[in-house]
Scaffold this active site. Sequence first.
Site, short mmCIF file in Angstrom:
data_model
loop_
_atom_site.label_atom_id
_atom_site.label_comp_id
_atom_site.label_asym_id
_atom_site.label_seq_id
_atom_site.Cartn_x
_atom_site.Cartn_y
_atom_site.Cartn_z
N GLU A 52 -11.73 -3.76 -2.97
CA GLU A 52 -10.81 -2.75 -3.49
C GLU A 52 -10.51 -3.06 -4.96
O GLU A 52 -9.73 -3.96 -5.24
CB GLU A 52 -9.49 -2.80 -2.72
CG GLU A 52 -9.58 -2.85 -1.23
CD GLU A 52 -8.34 -3.53 -0.62
OE1 GLU A 52 -7.20 -3.20 -1.00
OE2 GLU A 52 -8.52 -4.40 0.23
N HIS A 72 -10.03 2.12 -0.05
CA HIS A 72 -9.92 1.06 0.95
C HIS A 72 -10.96 1.14 2.07
O HIS A 72 -10.63 0.99 3.25
CB HIS A 72 -8.50 1.10 1.52
CG HIS A 72 -7.97 -0.20 2.01
ND1 HIS A 72 -8.45 -0.83 3.14
CD2 HIS A 72 -7.00 -1.01 1.54
CE1 HIS A 72 -7.78 -1.96 3.32
NE2 HIS A 72 -6.89 -2.09 2.36
N HIS A 89 0.80 -1.24 0.00
CA HIS A 89 0.00 0.00 0.00
C HIS A 89 0.83 1.28 0.00
O HIS A 89 0.55 2.23 0.74
CB HIS A 89 -0.95 0.00 1.20
CG HIS A 89 -2.04 -1.04 1.13
ND1 HIS A 89 -2.46 -1.63 -0.03
CD2 HIS A 89 -2.82 -1.57 2.12
CE1 HIS A 89 -3.43 -2.49 0.23
NE2 HIS A 89 -3.67 -2.48 1.52
#
Length: 357
Positions: free
Chosen positions: A322, A187, A113
Amino acid sequence: MTTNPVTATITKKTFGKMSDGREVFQYTLSNKNNISVGVINYGGIITSIVVPDRNGKFEDIALGFDTLEDYKAYSPYFGAIIGRYGNRIGNGRFTIDGTEYHVAQNNNGQHLHGGLKGFDKVYWTIEPFDSDEGAALKLTYLSPDGEEGYPGNLSVEVIYLLTDGNEFKILISATTDKKTIVNLTTHSYFNLLGNAKRDILDHQIQLFADQFVPVSSTLIPTGKLESVGNTPFDFRTPHTIGEGIDSTHEQVQLGLGYDHTWVTGDVGVKKKIAVAYEPTTGRELTVYSTEPGVQFYTGNFLNGAKGKNGVVYPKRYGFCLEPQHFPDSPNKADFPTVILKPGERFHTETVYKFSTR
Ligand code: BGC
């Protein structure tokens, strides 16, 4: 307060301060049906999504915190914009035109991420965006060349738009001045019961995908795609999350539940990719996206953080859908490319549509 030609409104209030003193605001978008979505400058985080159940009872279906301090201290990416690379890159390494780049190995030796200070932790400039479709915000961030080890100055724009048709649209685009990689996503953790009253195991999920992306023990893809047929990954018809989540299937064991990418189809083509339904409240979430994959993550790493209104979030109290490219695509030549070149514009659109039945 801004009012646009539809019946949408946007309100703004103070939410906290960055360490450098910049003020963080919470903007609330609402539509004519009183559905509302809260957004803050920090991480571009979606802090709340308030929707009715089948009897008209409004509750918050997004996990999050009451304060900026809590977001900074413990957030497992609740509601954030994820970048530059959503999901994992094996060993935190990738090569573009013979140059090897190293990015933070912030998750079990892998890159996750966007690194130590990804787009979920930066300050996004927010301004109301003029749209005749509904209440909208434009968020912008300029990620400098070399930030978190990624090449190129990356200019990112995110539009959050709430329509009177109860659709929350997320349009993300980016340009670069040097060849780079991008996999930008969103997210939110959902619990359609509202205020995360229980775990999400009785929610029903449908994923419009014939294949998924199997992973190794580090959650890096093996590189092959696998058919969902005769596996607990087959959500072509609706199944409860709980049905297969403790299966002895090797992939479920490796993910500690579901934490995988399902293959949703062609890049750039908007399609229905998922439906989540909670039978006791009748709340339904339908997801559309232009992405080739969707990470379905069942909150396996949630650990009891204290969230909004004192609600606690143990393991599996929220799920994420996602939309994104596949994990480790920079190192997997057969996966759809995540390369962005100067002169091109990266663009992705996700729609979360709220309804009841
Ligand atoms: C990933 C999980 C990760 C989580 C972090 C999800 O997108 O798939 O593996 O633990 O984000 O909150």
